[in-house]
Design an enzyme around this catalytic site. Structure first.
Site, short mmCIF file in Angstrom:
data_model
loop_
_atom_site.label_atom_id
_atom_site.label_comp_id
_atom_site.label_asym_id
_atom_site.label_seq_id
_atom_site.Cartn_x
_atom_site.Cartn_y
_atom_site.Cartn_z
N VAL A 63 7.06 6.23 13.93
CA VAL A 63 7.69 5.83 12.66
C VAL A 63 7.24 6.66 11.47
O VAL A 63 7.89 6.65 10.43
CB VAL A 63 7.48 4.32 12.34
CG1 VAL A 63 8.17 3.44 13.36
CG2 VAL A 63 5.99 3.99 12.21
N SER A 71 1.00 -8.59 5.71
CA SER A 71 -0.18 -9.27 6.28
C SER A 71 -0.76 -10.18 5.21
O SER A 71 -0.64 -9.89 4.01
CB SER A 71 -1.23 -8.22 6.68
OG SER A 71 -2.48 -8.85 6.86
N TYR A 93 -6.28 -0.91 5.04
CA TYR A 93 -5.19 -1.68 5.69
C TYR A 93 -4.57 -2.64 4.67
O TYR A 93 -3.35 -2.70 4.52
CB TYR A 93 -5.78 -2.44 6.87
CG TYR A 93 -4.81 -3.37 7.56
CD1 TYR A 93 -3.87 -2.89 8.46
CD2 TYR A 93 -4.84 -4.75 7.32
CE1 TYR A 93 -2.98 -3.74 9.10
CE2 TYR A 93 -3.96 -5.61 7.96
CZ TYR A 93 -3.04 -5.10 8.85
OH TYR A 93 -2.16 -5.95 9.48
N ALA A 94 -5.42 -3.38 3.96
CA ALA A 94 -4.92 -4.35 2.98
C ALA A 94 -4.14 -3.64 1.87
O ALA A 94 -3.12 -4.15 1.41
CB ALA A 94 -6.10 -5.13 2.40
N LYS A 127 -0.69 -2.88 3.08
CA LYS A 127 0.17 -4.06 3.21
C LYS A 127 0.61 -4.58 1.84
O LYS A 127 1.73 -5.09 1.69
CB LYS A 127 -0.55 -5.15 4.01
CG LYS A 127 -0.78 -4.76 5.47
CD LYS A 127 0.53 -4.44 6.17
CE LYS A 127 0.36 -4.13 7.65
NZ LYS A 127 1.64 -3.88 8.33
#
Ligand SMILES: NC(=O)c1ccc[n+]([C@@H]2O[C@H](COP(=O)([O-])OP(=O)(O)OC[C@H]3O[C@@H](n4cnc5c(N)ncnc54)[C@H](O)[C@@H]3O)[C@@H](O)[C@H]2O)c1
Length: 278
Positions: free
Chosen positions: A83, A160, A173-174, A177
């Site tokens: 992707v 998330s 990661y946060a 998101k």
């Protein structure tokens, strides 16, 4: 007489309700369909009648999902795609259009890396940005452009709970998101008038390949004792006293994909057992 009318209303209502969740004749793309939440979403959309194009960088796993859907009478095919490659999304679109249309696009492909902010490496941030942010953006763009020209559709982005809850050790990661959520809202605002709905799902903790890192041995096998030690306190802390299952998220995706949610756009649905409330 009044009783008959009431009974007829109930029957009409139940048909209306079933129809609102029925995806027969619709075509959906799901990225990350080879595992976890993407796999469950693909299976549940297919269970509601949609033809599902299962995309994943792990071609074999995507094929397994499509095969399992077909083995239970559903309609699905798989496409191996990364992707983070902008042009790969056209392969997914082409596969959908080979079934005549595109109605639903779920961006579930994602990766995670652990590091505190002070230790975050540029290369890790780049990898997360490429898959979680650019991968979601490219998918949403490909779907959005087509849907805006062809009568609308529903785009669903996997965010998330970490997007709003400061989570130590998964800063990058946060951050990605939170970015997905803001992208979702802006896009919803921009293309709502063209019949395209854009929503996000912000799941709480669900045991999958991604999250098994917390109870995996170095050789990759699951340490069941450690798993219980990780999951039990999480479940205890949750108002619903359990962690999630992939199908919990798949059903949230089904709602957002279906006509039942036709007045909903730019929203974040949070199947998380009540752990985070906004
Ligand atoms: N499991 C959880 O607790 C949880 C919670 C909140 C959000 N999420 C999000 O849900 C989504 C799915 O997570 P999951 O738990 O099912 O993880 P998973 O690891 O089980 O599945 C992710 C899938 O994405 C695929 N993928 C990874 N990089 C890709 C790429 N570049 N191109 C195409 N496919 C790629 C993987 O091969 C895998 O099949 C992710 O976006 C994740 O961030 C998961």
């Amino acid at each position: 007489m009044a009783g008959c009318r009431q009974r007829k209303d109930i029957m009409e209502n139940s048909e209306t309700v079933t129809a609102a969740f029925n995806l027969s004749g619709r075509v959906a793309v799901v990225t990350g369909a080879g595992s976890g939440l993407g796999q469950a979403s693909a299976e549940i959309l297919a269970g509601a009648g949609a033809t599902v194009i299962c995309g994943d960088v792990n071609d074999e796993r995507a094929q397994e999902t499509a095969t399992s859907i077909r083995s239970t009478g559903g309609s699905a095919e798989s496409v191996g795609v990364d992707v983070s490659d902008e042009y790969a999304h056209h392969l997914l679109l082409d596969a959908a259009l080979s079934h005549g249309r595109l109605d639903i696009w779920v961006n579930s492909a994602g990766i995670m890396a652990e590091a505190q902010v002070l230790d975050l490496k540029a290369a890790d941030l780049d990898a997360l940005m490429n898959v979680n942010v650019k991968g979601t953006l490219f998918g949403a763009q490909t779907a959005g452009r087509h849907m805006a020209e062809h009568g609308g559709g529903s785009i669903i982005n996997m965010a998330s709970g970490a997007m709003q809850m400061p989570s130590p050790d998964i800063a990058a990661y946060a951050m990605t998101k939170a970015s997905v959520v803001q992208m979702t809202r802006i896009m919803a605002l921009e293309i709502g008038k063209r019949g395209v709905r854009v929503n996000a799902v912000a799941p709480g903790f669900v045991p999958t390949s991604m999250t098994s890192r917390y109870y995996q041995r170095p050789d990759g096998s699951i340490d069941e004792e450690m798993k219980a030690a990780v999951l039990t306190p999480m479940a205890k802390m949750a108002p619903l006293k359990r962690v999630g299952e992939p199908r919990d998220i798949g059903f949230a995706v089904l709602y957002l994909a279906s006509d039942a949610s036709s007045f909903l756009t730019g929203q974040v649905l949070s199947p998380n057992g009540g752990v985070v409330m906004v």
